[in-house]
Each structure stands twice: as C-alpha cells, then as structure tokens.
Motif scaffolding. Structure first.
Motif, PDB file in Angstrom:
ATOM      1  N   TYR A   1       0.818  -1.212   0.000  1.00 53.32           N
ATOM      2  CA  TYR A   1       0.000   0.000   0.000  1.00 53.32           C
ATOM      3  C   TYR A   1       0.853   1.264   0.000  1.00 53.32           C
ATOM      4  CZ  TYR A   1      -3.946   3.048   0.537  1.00 53.32           C
ATOM      5  OH  TYR A   1      -4.880   4.018   0.306  1.00 53.32           O
ATOM      6  N   TYR A   2       2.035   1.214   0.593  1.00 54.76           N
ATOM      7  CA  TYR A   2       2.921   2.377   0.499  1.00 54.76           C
ATOM      8  C   TYR A   2       3.201   2.703  -0.958  1.00 54.76           C
ATOM      9  CZ  TYR A   2       7.294   5.015   0.437  1.00 54.76           C
ATOM     10  OH  TYR A   2       8.269   5.947   0.173  1.00 54.76           O
ATOM     11  N   GLY A   3       3.582   1.708  -1.737  1.00 49.36           N
ATOM     12  CA  GLY A   3       3.822   1.935  -3.153  1.00 49.36           C
ATOM     13  C   GLY A   3       2.580   2.417  -3.872  1.00 49.36           C
ATOM     14  N   GLN A   4       1.417   1.832  -3.524  1.00 53.38           N
ATOM     15  CA  GLN A   4       0.173   2.260  -4.168  1.00 53.38           C
ATOM     16  C   GLN A   4      -0.151   3.709  -3.851  1.00 53.38           C
ATOM     17  OE1 GLN A   4      -2.087   0.346  -6.368  1.00 53.38           O
ATOM     18  NE2 GLN A   4      -2.399   2.552  -6.653  1.00 53.38           N
ATOM     19  N   SER A   5       0.102   4.127  -2.610  1.00 60.34           N
ATOM     20  CA  SER A   5      -0.180   5.523  -2.244  1.00 60.34           C
ATOM     21  C   SER A   5       0.689   6.479  -3.046  1.00 60.34           C
ATOM     22  CB  SER A   5       0.036   5.736  -0.738  1.00 60.34           C
ATOM     23  OG  SER A   5       1.407   5.733  -0.388  1.00 60.34           O
ATOM     24  N   LYS A   6       1.920   6.086  -3.316  1.00 65.70           N
ATOM     25  CA  LYS A   6       2.803   6.930  -4.117  1.00 65.70           C
ATOM     26  C   LYS A   6       2.388   6.937  -5.587  1.00 65.70           C
ATOM     27  CE  LYS A   6       5.855   8.797  -1.316  1.00 65.70           C
ATOM     28  NZ  LYS A   6       6.132  10.249  -1.269  1.00 65.70           N
ATOM     29  N   VAL A   7       1.823   5.821  -6.049  1.00 65.50           N
ATOM     30  CA  VAL A   7       1.257   5.801  -7.398  1.00 65.50           C
ATOM     31  C   VAL A   7       0.108   6.797  -7.498  1.00 65.50           C
ATOM     32  CG1 VAL A   7      -0.059   4.432  -9.060  1.00 65.50           C
ATOM     33  CG2 VAL A   7       1.936   3.432  -7.931  1.00 65.50           C
ATOM     34  N   PHE A   8      -0.808   6.748  -6.532  1.00 66.11           N
ATOM     35  CA  PHE A   8      -1.920   7.702  -6.527  1.00 66.11           C
ATOM     36  C   PHE A   8      -1.389   9.141  -6.565  1.00 66.11           C
ATOM     37  CE2 PHE A   8      -4.570   4.443  -3.966  1.00 66.11           C
ATOM     38  CZ  PHE A   8      -5.095   3.900  -5.129  1.00 66.11           C
ATOM     39  N   ALA A   9      -0.387   9.416  -5.729  1.00 64.02           N
ATOM     40  CA  ALA A   9       0.148  10.770  -5.647  1.00 64.02           C
ATOM     41  C   ALA A   9       0.845  11.175  -6.948  1.00 64.02           C
ATOM     42  CB  ALA A   9       1.119  10.875  -4.468  1.00 64.02           C
ATOM     43  N   GLU A  10       1.630  10.277  -7.507  1.00 62.68           N
ATOM     44  CA  GLU A  10       2.295  10.584  -8.781  1.00 62.68           C
ATOM     45  C   GLU A  10       1.278  10.902  -9.870  1.00 62.68           C
ATOM     46  OE1 GLU A  10       5.252   8.200 -10.527  1.00 62.68           O
ATOM     47  OE2 GLU A  10       6.459   7.968  -8.713  1.00 62.68           O
ATOM     48  N   GLU A  11       0.192  10.133  -9.904  1.00 57.33           N
ATOM     49  CA  GLU A  11      -0.824  10.369 -10.929  1.00 57.33           C
ATOM     50  C   GLU A  11      -1.440  11.751 -10.792  1.00 57.33           C
ATOM     51  OE1 GLU A  11      -3.257   6.917 -10.229  1.00 57.33           O
ATOM     52  OE2 GLU A  11      -2.387   5.838 -11.942  1.00 57.33           O
ATOM     53  N   ILE A  12      -1.609  12.209  -9.557  1.00 60.26           N
ATOM     54  CA  ILE A  12      -2.133  13.562  -9.340  1.00 60.26           C
ATOM     55  C   ILE A  12      -1.126  14.592  -9.817  1.00 60.26           C
ATOM     56  CG2 ILE A  12      -2.919  15.218  -7.603  1.00 60.26           C
ATOM     57  CD1 ILE A  12      -3.812  12.801  -5.920  1.00 60.26           C
ATOM     58  N   VAL A  13       0.151  14.371  -9.508  1.00 62.27           N
ATOM     59  CA  VAL A  13       1.201  15.291  -9.947  1.00 62.27           C
ATOM     60  C   VAL A  13       1.225  15.375 -11.463  1.00 62.27           C
ATOM     61  CG1 VAL A  13       3.686  15.696 -10.016  1.00 62.27           C
ATOM     62  CG2 VAL A  13       2.631  14.919  -7.891  1.00 62.27           C
ATOM     63  N   ARG A  14       1.207  14.227 -12.111  1.00 62.41           N
ATOM     64  CA  ARG A  14       1.395  14.185 -13.563  1.00 62.41           C
ATOM     65  C   ARG A  14       0.199  14.745 -14.323  1.00 62.41           C
ATOM     66  NH1 ARG A  14       3.737   8.179 -14.637  1.00 62.41           N
ATOM     67  NH2 ARG A  14       3.945   8.995 -16.768  1.00 62.41           N
ATOM     68  N   SER A  15      -0.967  14.805 -13.693  1.00 62.08           N
ATOM     69  CA  SER A  15      -2.154  15.353 -14.365  1.00 62.08           C
ATOM     70  C   SER A  15      -2.487  16.762 -13.888  1.00 62.08           C
ATOM     71  CB  SER A  15      -3.362  14.438 -14.117  1.00 62.08           C
ATOM     72  OG  SER A  15      -3.676  14.379 -12.732  1.00 62.08           O
ATOM     73  N   SER A  16      -1.565  17.389 -13.179  1.00 64.94           N
ATOM     74  CA  SER A  16      -1.871  18.636 -12.473  1.00 64.94           C
ATOM     75  C   SER A  16      -1.768  19.896 -13.330  1.00 64.94           C
ATOM     76  CB  SER A  16      -0.930  18.792 -11.281  1.00 64.94           C
ATOM     77  OG  SER A  16       0.414  18.944 -11.736  1.00 64.94           O
ATOM     78  N   ASN A  17      -1.074  19.813 -14.457  1.00 63.50           N
ATOM     79  CA  ASN A  17      -0.847  20.990 -15.305  1.00 63.50           C
ATOM     80  C   ASN A  17       0.003  22.056 -14.625  1.00 63.50           C
ATOM     81  OD1 ASN A  17      -2.368  20.058 -17.576  1.00 63.50           O
ATOM     82  ND2 ASN A  17      -4.251  20.612 -16.492  1.00 63.50           N
ATOM     83  N   ILE A  18       0.813  21.662 -13.637  1.00 58.57           N
ATOM     84  CA  ILE A  18       1.816  22.572 -13.085  1.00 58.57           C
ATOM     85  C   ILE A  18       3.187  22.100 -13.555  1.00 58.57           C
ATOM     86  CG2 ILE A  18       0.425  23.083 -11.045  1.00 58.57           C
ATOM     87  CD1 ILE A  18       2.393  21.313  -9.437  1.00 58.57           C
ATOM     88  N   GLU A  19       4.187  22.949 -13.382  1.00 60.42           N
ATOM     89  CA  GLU A  19       5.555  22.551 -13.697  1.00 60.42           C
ATOM     90  C   GLU A  19       6.039  21.630 -12.580  1.00 60.42           C
ATOM     91  OE1 GLU A  19       9.810  24.655 -14.960  1.00 60.42           O
ATOM     92  OE2 GLU A  19       8.214  25.834 -14.028  1.00 60.42           O
ATOM     93  N   TYR A  20       6.557  20.445 -12.954  1.00 53.59           N
ATOM     94  CA  TYR A  20       6.928  19.494 -11.903  1.00 53.59           C
ATOM     95  C   TYR A  20       8.107  18.635 -12.332  1.00 53.59           C
ATOM     96  CZ  TYR A  20       4.880  15.659 -14.600  1.00 53.59           C
ATOM     97  OH  TYR A  20       4.612  14.733 -15.578  1.00 53.59           O
ATOM     98  N   ALA A  21       8.751  18.045 -11.322  1.00 51.53           N
ATOM     99  CA  ALA A  21       9.691  16.940 -11.500  1.00 51.53           C
ATOM    100  C   ALA A  21       9.347  15.894 -10.449  1.00 51.53           C
ATOM    101  CB  ALA A  21      11.132  17.397 -11.355  1.00 51.53           C
ATOM    102  N   VAL A  22       9.346  14.642 -10.841  1.00 52.66           N
ATOM    103  CA  VAL A  22       9.158  13.527  -9.918  1.00 52.66           C
ATOM    104  C   VAL A  22      10.501  12.834  -9.747  1.00 52.66           C
ATOM    105  CG1 VAL A  22       8.108  11.255  -9.581  1.00 52.66           C
ATOM    106  CG2 VAL A  22       6.733  13.148 -10.478  1.00 52.66           C
ATOM    107  N   VAL A  23      10.908  12.657  -8.487  1.00 49.10           N
ATOM    108  CA  VAL A  23      12.176  11.998  -8.180  1.00 49.10           C
ATOM    109  C   VAL A  23      11.885  10.668  -7.500  1.00 49.10           C
ATOM    110  CG1 VAL A  23      14.279  12.104  -6.786  1.00 49.10           C
ATOM    111  CG2 VAL A  23      13.454  14.162  -7.970  1.00 49.10           C
ATOM    112  N   ARG A  24      12.268   9.577  -8.152  1.00 49.68           N
ATOM    113  CA  ARG A  24      12.153   8.258  -7.530  1.00 49.68           C
ATOM    114  C   ARG A  24      13.526   7.807  -7.049  1.00 49.68           C
ATOM    115  NH1 ARG A  24       9.082   6.101 -12.644  1.00 49.68           N
ATOM    116  NH2 ARG A  24       6.968   6.927 -12.323  1.00 49.68           N
TER     117      ARG A  24
END
Length: 294
Positions: free
Chosen positions: A137-160
């Motif tokens: 579930y930890y990984g799943q929660s980060k998936v949910f969060a990444e999906e929000i970031v990637r669909s947000s239309n703001i300037e972003y970088a995701v660091v894994r």
C-alpha cells in the motif's frame, strides 16, 4: 530563488538543508509537524510548523511564503505502517500531495515530488516510463500521488529513489548501514534478507541530483539511485568488512522467514540512464560512500 522543503526534519529534507545552507542564491525554508524548531537545523534555514494533512494550513503557508519551488518530501514511508493504517497513509501521501499541488498552482510554484522505487514490483531494473506495479500500500499511495502530480498541469519533477542511506546528522535516525554497525559493534547477531535486490542510494548523490533539477530547471521523471545492485545482506557484509567485524554475526534470511504486514518487492531496482544523460548524474559506489558516512 525561494525554496520550501516539506518534511525538512526527515532524512532527505535535512540533507537538502545541509546542502543548500551555504548557497547564497537560495532562500530556503522547511516544514515539520513539531511546533518547535529542531535545534540541529542550519541557522539560516527558516522553520515553519505545518500539519501537512490540513488543507487550509497548507494553502496558507505556501501562499504566505511564495516559494519558487516546493520540494515535497513529507510522507508516511514505513511500508508496514502504511499497510496497517491505510487511511492515514492516504491522507499523508495522497491528500496532502493534492493540497500542495493546488497551492503550487495558485502561487505559480514548481513542484519537486519525492517518490519511491516501490511504485514498481518484482522485475527491475525499471525505467521512468515503465508501468506501475506496486506490491504494497505504500507503493500504491505513491502511485496515486504521482498520478495527481502528472495530471496537475503545473511545472513538476518527480524523483524516484531507492533505500536511501548516508551520514547520520545530529537528531536523525540511523539508516541501514548505521544500524548494522551499531548492532555488530555490540556483538549482536542480525538477520538480514538475501532475496531482496536494491540499487541503494547515497544521500549525497540524491541531493546532488535534486540540486541539478533546480539549477537546470529540469522537468519530468528522474531516477536517482546507485548503479550497483545489492541485497541487504550484501550491504551488511560490506559494512562489517569495512570495520573488521565478524561477518558470521550476519545471519542470512529470506522473505519467507519473516511475516510482515507489507510485502516488499523482490527486485525494485531502478535504471538511471536518463539522469546520467540529462543531468550528468554520477552515483558514488558503496565502497567509496562508506568511509564518508561514518
């Protein structure tokens, strides 16, 4: 440039503060849950108390500080706790990320979102574009969060990143190598997994990669970790050898020997070719990192 680090009292947040404290071109502040400032924070880093799951407070703080960049590192990151307290995990890792994104959108701030190899499963190494396949579930929660970031239309970088280790700054908990050293120097035997594979990350490399994102205004998804694949047993043995401890105190075990609430991926290693190519990322070998962290 004004930077806000959420979770500055955590391991990555503190090391970012140490890296940036002498950079005169940056004005850095950080948030933490405690009302009182941590005594060990660099003097020139502002501390701002924040309950990250309070939407109103998140918006008010980011609107007040007006950062150019928000490094969102605050998270619930212990897999067993996340598995057993899924609603709390969702609030901290997903809802809070949504609040930070909304505030960034309102204030025109760029977001650097800290994520994890645990968005993937058992068959690494994974590249930035591979499909999500979390096994807990930890990984799943980060998936949910990444999906929000990637669909947000703001300037972003995701660091894994993967299994971060490094110098234990004052006030921080030990990372895996320090725990191994602490147990072995007491003569205690330890049981360590031989069937989990990780590209462990030296925190100096991680903060250097994040610094490169800031300096180059890079966007997108980046993997920052080591270039070597180790099991925890491998790492423990190298720590023991570095100090001359008896390696017989390190007892090999497998996942089947322990019942844990959250399953761990077998091989959640990450590929770092993109970071090397675009950001000149160059990870430190474990053998070179060990003398630096002790």
């Amino acid at each position: 440039m004004r930077i806000l680090i959420t979770g500055i009292t955590g391991f990555v947040g503190r090391h970012l503060a140490e890296r940036w404290k002498a950079n005169n071109s940056l004005q850095v502040a950080g948030t933490g849950r405690s009302f009182n400032r941590q005594a060990h924070l660099p003097e020139n880093i502002a501390y701002l108390p924040l309950e990250i799951t309070n939407e109103t407070d998140v918006h008010a703080l980011i609107t007040s500080y007006t950062p150019d960049i928000v490094v969102h590192s605050a998270a619930m990151s212990k897999p067993n706790d996340c598995e057993l307290q899924q609603q709390l995990c969702y609030d901290v890792n997903v809802n809070a990320t949504r609040y930070v994104i909304d505030a960034c959108k309102k204030n025109g701030s760029k977001l650097i979102f800290m994520s994890t190899d645990f968005v993937f499963g058992d068959d690494g190494p994974y590249s930035e574009d591979d499909a999500y396949s979390p096994v807990n579930y930890y990984g799943q929660s980060k998936v949910f969060a990444e999906e929000i970031v990637r669909s947000s239309n703001i300037e972003y970088a995701v660091v894994r990143t993967v299994l971060v280790y490094g110098k234990q700054l004052e006030g921080l908990n030990p990372t895996f190598p320090q725990w191994v050293k602490g147990q072995l120097e007491k003569g205690n035997s330890i049981r360590v997994f031989t069937d989990q594979y990780r590209t462990a990350t030296f925190v100096n490399d991680l903060t250097s990669g994040i610094d490169s994102i800031v300096a180059g205004n890079a966007t997108g998804i980046f993997h920052f970790c080591g270039s070597e694949t180790f099991t925890p047993f491998d790492i423990a043995t190298k720590v023991a050898s570095h100090f001359g401890f008896d390696t017989k105190l390190i007892l090999p075990v497998t996942r089947g020997d322990f019942a844990e609430a959250a399953r761990r991926p077998i091989k959640s290693t990450l590929a770092i070719e993109k970071a090397k190519r675009e950001l000149l990322y160059s990870p430190t070998p474990l053998a070179d990192a060990l003398p630096l962290i002790f």
